[in-house]
Design a protein around this motif. Structure first.
Motif, mmCIF file in Angstrom:
data_model
loop_
_atom_site.group_PDB
_atom_site.id
_atom_site.type_symbol
_atom_site.label_atom_id
_atom_site.label_comp_id
_atom_site.label_asym_id
_atom_site.label_seq_id
_atom_site.Cartn_x
_atom_site.Cartn_y
_atom_site.Cartn_z
ATOM 1 N N VAL A 183 -23.215 112.225 153.898
ATOM 2 C CA VAL A 183 -24.357 112.750 154.635
ATOM 3 C C VAL A 183 -25.140 113.766 153.824
ATOM 4 C CG1 VAL A 183 -23.335 112.321 156.894
ATOM 5 C CG2 VAL A 183 -22.937 114.521 155.747
ATOM 6 N N ASP A 184 -24.659 114.091 152.613
ATOM 7 C CA ASP A 184 -25.406 115.007 151.749
ATOM 8 C C ASP A 184 -25.399 114.463 150.334
ATOM 9 O OD1 ASP A 184 -22.573 115.715 151.448
ATOM 10 O OD2 ASP A 184 -23.355 117.256 150.109
ATOM 11 N N ARG A 188 -19.587 115.790 151.881
ATOM 12 C CA ARG A 188 -19.199 115.325 153.224
ATOM 13 C C ARG A 188 -19.240 113.803 153.242
ATOM 14 N NH1 ARG A 188 -23.107 117.846 157.349
ATOM 15 N NH2 ARG A 188 -21.718 116.740 158.781
ATOM 16 N N ILE A 189 -18.225 113.205 152.658
ATOM 17 C CA ILE A 189 -18.157 111.744 152.574
ATOM 18 C C ILE A 189 -17.693 111.188 153.917
ATOM 19 C CG2 ILE A 189 -16.964 109.819 151.454
ATOM 20 C CD1 ILE A 189 -16.825 111.632 148.940
ATOM 21 N N VAL A 190 -18.425 110.214 154.446
ATOM 22 C CA VAL A 190 -18.096 109.653 155.758
ATOM 23 C C VAL A 190 -17.490 108.251 155.659
ATOM 24 C CG1 VAL A 190 -19.787 111.034 156.988
ATOM 25 C CG2 VAL A 190 -20.479 108.829 156.032
ATOM 26 N N GLU A 191 -17.760 107.533 154.580
ATOM 27 C CA GLU A 191 -17.161 106.214 154.375
ATOM 28 C C GLU A 191 -16.948 106.009 152.883
ATOM 29 O OE1 GLU A 191 -16.095 103.987 156.426
ATOM 30 O OE2 GLU A 191 -16.942 104.605 158.355
ATOM 31 N N ASP A 244 -30.303 109.982 157.701
ATOM 32 C CA ASP A 244 -30.229 109.670 156.279
ATOM 33 C C ASP A 244 -28.776 109.695 155.799
ATOM 34 O OD1 ASP A 244 -32.948 109.476 156.145
ATOM 35 O OD2 ASP A 244 -33.264 111.370 155.097
ATOM 36 N N TYR A 245 -28.496 108.839 154.824
ATOM 37 C CA TYR A 245 -27.218 108.830 154.121
ATOM 38 C C TYR A 245 -27.478 108.661 152.623
ATOM 39 C CZ TYR A 245 -24.742 108.223 158.563
ATOM 40 O OH TYR A 245 -24.239 108.400 159.824
ATOM 41 N N PHE A 246 -26.495 109.102 151.827
ATOM 42 C CA PHE A 246 -26.542 108.931 150.388
ATOM 43 C C PHE A 246 -25.371 108.035 149.992
ATOM 44 C CE2 PHE A 246 -28.562 112.878 151.429
ATOM 45 C CZ PHE A 246 -29.682 112.915 150.605
ATOM 46 N N GLY A 250 -28.337 106.575 145.605
ATOM 47 C CA GLY A 250 -29.439 106.098 146.429
ATOM 48 C C GLY A 250 -29.454 106.802 147.770
ATOM 49 N N ARG A 251 -30.614 106.759 148.389
ATOM 50 C CA ARG A 251 -30.770 107.327 149.723
ATOM 51 C C ARG A 251 -31.171 106.216 150.675
ATOM 52 N NH1 ARG A 251 -33.349 113.160 150.878
ATOM 53 N NH2 ARG A 251 -32.853 113.336 153.088
ATOM 54 N N THR A 252 -30.558 106.178 151.843
ATOM 55 C CA THR A 252 -30.856 105.149 152.818
ATOM 56 C C THR A 252 -30.804 105.773 154.201
ATOM 57 O OG1 THR A 252 -30.301 102.885 153.507
ATOM 58 C CG2 THR A 252 -28.449 104.376 153.045
ATOM 59 N N ARG A 253 -30.955 104.957 155.250
ATOM 60 C CA ARG A 253 -30.874 105.506 156.603
ATOM 61 C C ARG A 253 -30.566 104.395 157.595
ATOM 62 N NH1 ARG A 253 -34.367 108.991 158.184
ATOM 63 N NH2 ARG A 253 -34.226 108.556 160.390
#
Length: 521
Positions: free
Chosen positions: A85-86, A91-94, A120-122, A135-138
Motif C-alpha cells: 500500500v506504500d 506495508r506489504i499486503v500480498e 492505489d497499490y504498488f 509499478g503503481r496500480t489501483r
C-alpha cells in the motif's frame, strides 16, 4: 508520496528501484543466476476489479535476441512478486511466487483478488537476485465514487516517432488507461512515407512467425516512455489489425497470406504474453478481449473486439465510392455472440455512464469533398446496418459515449441513427484519439479540416497532430482534453490541450430513454 512525485521519481530512476528488501527467492528457484537484468521490458498492470487486478512482467536479458526469447535460457524461472500500500513496501499486503515459463516467452501474469476497493497499490517483482522497477496500480471503487480520470490512446508505430506522448500521458496521473489498438505494427523496416520519416527502425522482416511477433513486442516494450505509461496506472487493452496484419477481417487475410489461421493464432499468443490480460482471455486460437469493467456506480466500460468476428470488408478494395454491399442488412462487424453480449450489457447497465471502447470510426465519414461519397470500408461505414442497430441500442442506454482509436487524428462527432438527416437526434458522442506515434509529427491543415467538417456536419473537431485524450468523469459531466504534441521526430515535446469539451449527464427518465444526447459545452 503523491502520484506526481511517484512518477517523477520513476522517470528519473528507471521507474523507481525498490527501497526495501524483497522476500528471498523461493526454495524452488534455481541457484543459477542470470548475468544481466531480466526486467528490461518493465512491468504493467491491467483489468482492474474492485478487489484486484492483473500484474505483468516478462523476463528478457536481451530483448532483441533474434529468436524472440529475449536471450533467456531454455528453462523455467521463478519470479517473486509483492503488492504494497506504500511505495517503500513497508506495508506489504500480498506476495507470492510465479513461474516464468520458457514456453510462454518467460512472461508472468499474476491475478490478484481480495484487496480493498478503490485504492492505489504498488507492485514489483524479483528473480534470481534482480529486482524489477516498481509499478503503481489501483482497484476499482464500489458504490458511490469519486471522480475518475482516464486516458485514451491508440496507434504507436515505433518507426514513425519517439514515444514522448506515452511519457506525457504518464504525467497526467490517470486512474486508468484505455488503449484501443495498434499497440505494435507488424511491418518490416520501412522507408519514408508521405506522412512520416523513419525515426527508428523495426527489427528485421515482417512478422510471420511467433518468434517475429515476440521480438517485435519486445522491441516496443523496451522503450522507457512506454514503460513509464504502463507503470503509472492499470491498462484496459484491446487489439486492432496491426497486432496481426493490416486490415485483416475475421478469418480472412487482407494479403491472402498462406496459413493465416496459424499466423493469427501466433500473433494472439504473443499479444497475450506481452499484455496484462487474464489467463482466461486466451483460449486456443481465440483471444477474447471484449469484456467489461465497472467503476463503481459511476461508469461501465464495454470494451469491444471489432476484428476477430467481422465479415470481410465490402467491395474488396478498401476505400471506395458507391459500394452498395456495405449496406447489406446481414453484414456483421461484432459477430452474433459478441452482439448478444453487448446488448445484454447495455440493457442491464445500472451505472451513470456507459463507455464503449472500440477500435474503428463509428461515425459516418465522407472523405470526398463535393458531390458523391467516399467512405472507409474498414470502419463502421462498411457495416452500416449493424451500426444503425447498435446506435438504436445506445439510444436506450444511460449516458453512452464511444471511445475510438485507429484514425490517427483527433475527432469529436455526434452519432445519429440517420447521418443523412440533419434533424435526426444525437444518440451519443464519439471521442476519437489521435495516434501516439503513427504517421509521424502530424500537421494541421486548416483548409483540409474546414472542408472535412463542412462535408460532415455531425463532426465538430478534427486535429491531425499526435496525442491522446484525458477524460475526467463525474456523476454530472464528462470533460475531455484533446492533448497534442507539436512533434515526435525528436524527443522532449510538451503536451498541450488543443481542444476541450464538456458533456453533461442526462438524469432520470431522460437518461433511461436518451431522448437526444445533451449539447456539448
Amino acid at each position: 508520496m503523491d502520484r506526481r512525485a511517484f512518477l517523477t521519481a520513476a522517470a528519473t530512476a528507471g521507474l523507481l528501484s525498490s527501497q526495501a528488501p524483497i522476500s528471498p527467492a523461493s526454495a524452488t528457484s534455481s541457484s543459477r543466476t542470470l548475468r544481466t537484468d531480466p526486467f528490461t521490458l518493465g512491468v504493467a498492470s491491467g483489468d482492474p476489479s474492485s478487489d484486484g487486478f492483473v500484474l505483468w512482467t516478462r523476463l528478457a536479458v536481451n530483448p532483441l535476441s533474434g529468436d524472440g526469447r529475449g536471450g533467456m535460457p531454455a528453462r523455467d524461472v521463478q519470479v517473486d512478486w509483492q503488492v504494497s500500500v506504500d511505495e517503500r513496501f513497508s506495508r506489504i499486503v500480498e506476495s507470492g511466487t510465479a513461474t516464468a515459463r520458457a514456453r510462454d516467452a518467460h512472461s508472468v501474469h499474476v491475478e490478484l483478488k481480495g484487496l480493498e476497493p478503490g485504492r492505489d497499490y504498488f507492485y514489483r517483482f524479483r528473480s534470481e537476485g534482480r529486482i524489477s522497477p516498481t509499478g503503481r496500480t489501483r482497484t476499482t471503487p464500489t458504490g458511490e465514487t469519486t471522480p475518475l480520470t482516464f486516458a485514451v490512446a491508440a496507434c504507436a508505430h515505433y518507426e514513425h516517432g519517439y514515444y514522448t506522448a506515452y511519457r506525457r500521458l504518464a504525467e497526467e496521473e490517470p486512474d486508468l488507461v484505455v488503449f484501443l489498438g495498434d499497440y505494435m505494427y507488424e511491418y518490416g523496416p520501412s522507408g519514408y512515407t508521405a506522412l512520416a520519416g523513419r525515426v527508428r527502425t523495426h527489427t528485421p522482416g515482417k512478422c510471420q512467425t511467433l518468434a517475429d511477433y515476440r521480438l517485435r513486442h519486445a522491441q516496443y516494450k523496451s522503450d522507457h516512455d512506454l514503460q513509464a505509461a504502463h507503470a503509472a496506472a492499470p491498462w484496459l487493452v484491446a487489439f486492432d489489425d496491426h497486432e496481426v496484419e493490416n486490415n485483416w477481417a475475421g478469418p480472412v487475410s487482407s494479403r491472402e497470406t498462406p496459413g493465416f489461421a496459424r499466423l493469427r493464432a501466433e500473433a494472439f499468443r504473443a499479444y497475450y504474453e506481452n499484455m496484462p490480460l487474464r489467463r482466461a482471455s486466451l483460449n486456443g486460437a481465440v483471444l477474447k478481449v471484449n469484456r467489461r469493467i465497472s467503476w463503481g456506480t459511476l461508469a461501465r466500460f464495454h470494451l469491444l473486439d471489432t476484428r476477430q468476428f467481422r465479415d470481410d470488408q465490402a467491395c474488396l478494395d478498401g476505400v471506395r465510392a458507391g459500394c452498395d454491399d456495405r449496406l447489406a442488412d446481414q453484414r456483421t462487424l461484432l459477430g452474433a455472440g459478441q452482439w448478444r453480449w453487448l446488448e445484454e450489457g447495455l440493457r442491464g447497465s445500472t451505472t451513470r455512464w456507459n463507455l464503449l471502447g472500440q477500435q474503428i470510426m463509428m461515425t459516418h465519414r465522407d472523405y470526398k469533398v463535393g458531390p458523391g461519397r467516399e467512405v472507409n470500408l474498414d470502419s463502421w461505414d462498411g457495416y452500416a446496418a449493424e451500426r444503425t442497430r447498435l446506435l438504436g441500442s445506445l439510444a436506450r442506454t444511460p449516458n453512452p459515449v464511444v471511445l475510438t482509436g485507429d484514425a490517427h487524428m483527433h475527432h469529436l462527432a455526434e452519432l445519429k441513427t440517420d447521418f443523412d438527416d440533419p434533424d435526426s437526434p444525437v444518440v451519443a458522442r464519439e471521442l476519437v484519439a489521435s495516434s501516439i506515434a503513427s504517421d509521424g509529427d502530424g500537421y494541421r491543415d486548416r483548409t483540409w479540416i474546414a472542408e472535412a467538417l463542412q462535408e460532415n456536419p455531425h463532426i465538430s473537431y478534427i486535429d491531425q497532430r499526435r496525442g491522446y485524450l484525458v477524460a475526467r468523469l463525474t456523476r454530472d459531466d464528462l470533460s475531455v482534453d484533446y492533448r497534442t504534441l507539436d512533434y515526435i521526430s525528436r524527443r522532449g515535446a510538451k503536451a498541450k490541450t488543443a481542444h476541450r469539451i464538456s458533456i453533461p449527464a442526462l438524469t432520470g427518465a431522460a437518461a433511461a430513454g436518451q431522448a437526444g444526447a445533451p449539447p456539448v459545452g
